[in-house]
Design an enzyme around this catalytic site. Structure first.
Site, PDB file in Angstrom:
ATOM      1  N   ARG A 178      43.328  41.537  28.048  1.00 40.93           N
ATOM      2  CA  ARG A 178      42.644  40.337  27.559  1.00 40.93           C
ATOM      3  C   ARG A 178      41.134  40.380  27.840  1.00 40.93           C
ATOM      4  NH1 ARG A 178      44.288  38.690  23.623  1.00 40.93           N
ATOM      5  NH2 ARG A 178      43.048  36.783  23.872  1.00 40.93           N
ATOM      6  N   ILE A 179      40.749  40.680  29.067  1.00 45.02           N
ATOM      7  CA  ILE A 179      39.325  40.677  29.396  1.00 45.02           C
ATOM      8  C   ILE A 179      38.621  41.881  28.784  1.00 45.02           C
ATOM      9  CG2 ILE A 179      37.615  40.716  31.253  1.00 45.02           C
ATOM     10  CD1 ILE A 179      39.133  38.051  30.887  1.00 45.02           C
ATOM     11  N   CYS A 235      37.505  33.811  36.764  1.00 40.35           N
ATOM     12  CA  CYS A 235      37.065  32.821  35.773  1.00 40.35           C
ATOM     13  C   CYS A 235      36.965  31.435  36.404  1.00 40.35           C
ATOM     14  CB  CYS A 235      38.019  32.807  34.581  1.00 40.35           C
ATOM     15  SG  CYS A 235      39.744  32.440  35.004  1.00 40.35           S
ATOM     16  N   THR A 236      37.902  31.100  37.287  1.00 42.25           N
ATOM     17  CA  THR A 236      37.886  29.771  37.894  1.00 42.25           C
ATOM     18  C   THR A 236      36.760  29.632  38.917  1.00 42.25           C
ATOM     19  OG1 THR A 236      39.635  30.537  39.396  1.00 42.25           O
ATOM     20  CG2 THR A 236      40.306  29.244  37.478  1.00 42.25           C
ATOM     21  N   LYS A 268      43.895  31.954  45.381  1.00 47.43           N
ATOM     22  CA  LYS A 268      42.963  32.269  46.464  1.00 47.43           C
ATOM     23  C   LYS A 268      41.564  31.747  46.141  1.00 47.43           C
ATOM     24  CE  LYS A 268      45.557  36.390  47.808  1.00 47.43           C
ATOM     25  NZ  LYS A 268      45.530  37.868  47.967  1.00 47.43           N
ATOM     26  N   ARG A 312      50.123  26.546  36.139  1.00 47.67           N
ATOM     27  CA  ARG A 312      50.018  27.147  34.810  1.00 47.67           C
ATOM     28  C   ARG A 312      50.696  26.209  33.814  1.00 47.67           C
ATOM     29  NH1 ARG A 312      50.135  32.908  35.728  1.00 47.67           N
ATOM     30  NH2 ARG A 312      48.585  33.318  37.364  1.00 47.67           N
TER      31      ARG A 312
END
Length: 336
Positions: free
Chosen positions: A11-12, A154-155, A213, A235
């Site tokens: 995906r990335i 990303c978060t 984490k 999720r």
């Protein structure tokens, strides 16, 4: 010219390639190679067609052992051991390791030993890497001596610019974070075995708590908050875009207007292109393909007793992060 290789074309990795081309084609960056164990035909197909991000507007086709994107020939490899990759012969300046598997200094040194100049992990790495970067917040610490860098998560990229901004304005005491993350590839389509019993359940049928984490990752970027933040994550049955619920206590007395105006100023100033702000009545799908690390929904900001602040923020956890990978790559090379 910065020559990059992508290790891991999931995906990335695919979003990094598309972001490079769709951003107007940065002439100073060239993808020279991709290492991925999947079939080349599948790699080409998934580059051309993407359920979240639509059709890629550049022509893509196989050309022998390479992938032709527009007029650019990208060498393809399917090598399990990074030490065997021909990075030296290809003159690779930076390997973007997007496998999600490798994350230690020893892992990165396999790429360096193969001739790469530097390595950038697309995920949180071990503490022994040279730097962990959230672009827009601490990329200025890069000196050029760093050879192994993590782009965090990303978060982390979503929440850290907000925390840093609000701490500068109002002095944060502590906080909690809830990540409401779209489903990921490590979940099941239907119930199936997994070491995490919650992840044995069908991703499309449940909201599923998972370990995170994030709080530790935040401390690595903002060490003065060690022990001051906790985080949980769930999720949800969507395939892209993540929401984050942030609650903080601050030393200064504030109003909703104070908080929102501080974030708006940051979005127009030092965090332009990283942080965005909206008061439109939007939902998660509206942020798909948004290149910002974080978008504040100002309509959801709440303040209790002048010191407890709660807010909602959004990010395209694929597209925004892929764009930050490219930003950090540029910063690493610009530093020397």
């Amino acid at each position: 010219m910065i020559k990059i290789a992508i290790n891991g074309y999931g995906r990335i990795g695919r979003n990094v390639l598309r972001a490079l081309y769709e951003s107007g084609r940065d002439k100073n960056i060239k993808i020279v190679a991709i290492n991925e164990l999947a079939a080349p035909e599948a790699m080409v197909h998934l580059t051309r067609f993407d359920t979240s991000h639509g059709r890629f507007r550049y022509p893509v086709q196989l050309a022998g052992h390479s992938m032709l994107v527009g007029e650019d020939l990208i060498s393809l490899f399917a090598e399990q051991d990074p030490a065997n990759l021909p990075w030296r012969a290809l003159g690779v300046d930076v390997v973007l390791d997007c496998t999600g598997v490798f994350g230690s200094r020893a892992d990165a040194e396999l790429h360096l030993g193969a001739g790469a100049g530097k390595v950038l992990f697309s995920h949180p790495a071990d503490a022994d890497v040279d730097a962990t970067i959230v672009y827009g917040v601490n990329h200025q610490v890069l000196t050029g001596r760093e050879r192994i860098v993590s782009n965090a998560s990303c978060t982390t990229n979503c929440v850290v610019p907000v925390i840093e901004t609000l701490h500068r304005e109002f002095e944060i005491n502590c906080g909690t974070i809830t990540t409401i993350h779209s489903a990921m590839h490590d979940q099941q389509v239907i119930d199936a075995y997994h070491s995490d019993l919650r992840r044995t359940r069908a991703a499309s049928q449940s909201i599923i708590p998972v370990d995170t984490k994030l709080a530790k990752g935040l401390e690595r970027i903002l060490p003065h908050f060690a022990g001051k933040f906790e985080a949980i994550a769930v999720r949800v049955p969507t395939i892209n875009v993540t929401a984050m619920d942030l609650s903080i206590t601050v030393r200064k007395k504030v109003t909703v207007t104070d908080v929102n105006q501080a974030l708006q100023r940051a979005s127009r100033g030092t965090l332009s292109g990283i942080l965005d702000y909206t008061e439109e009545p939007l939902v998660s799908v509206d942020f798909n393909h948004d290149a910002h690390s974080c978008i504040i929904d100002g309509t959801q900001t709440r303040v209790s007793d002048a010191n407890l602040v709660k807010m909602l923020m959004w990010c395209d956890n694929e597209w925004g992060f892929a764009n930050r990978m490219l930003d950090t790559t540029r910063a690493m090379m610009a530093a020397g």
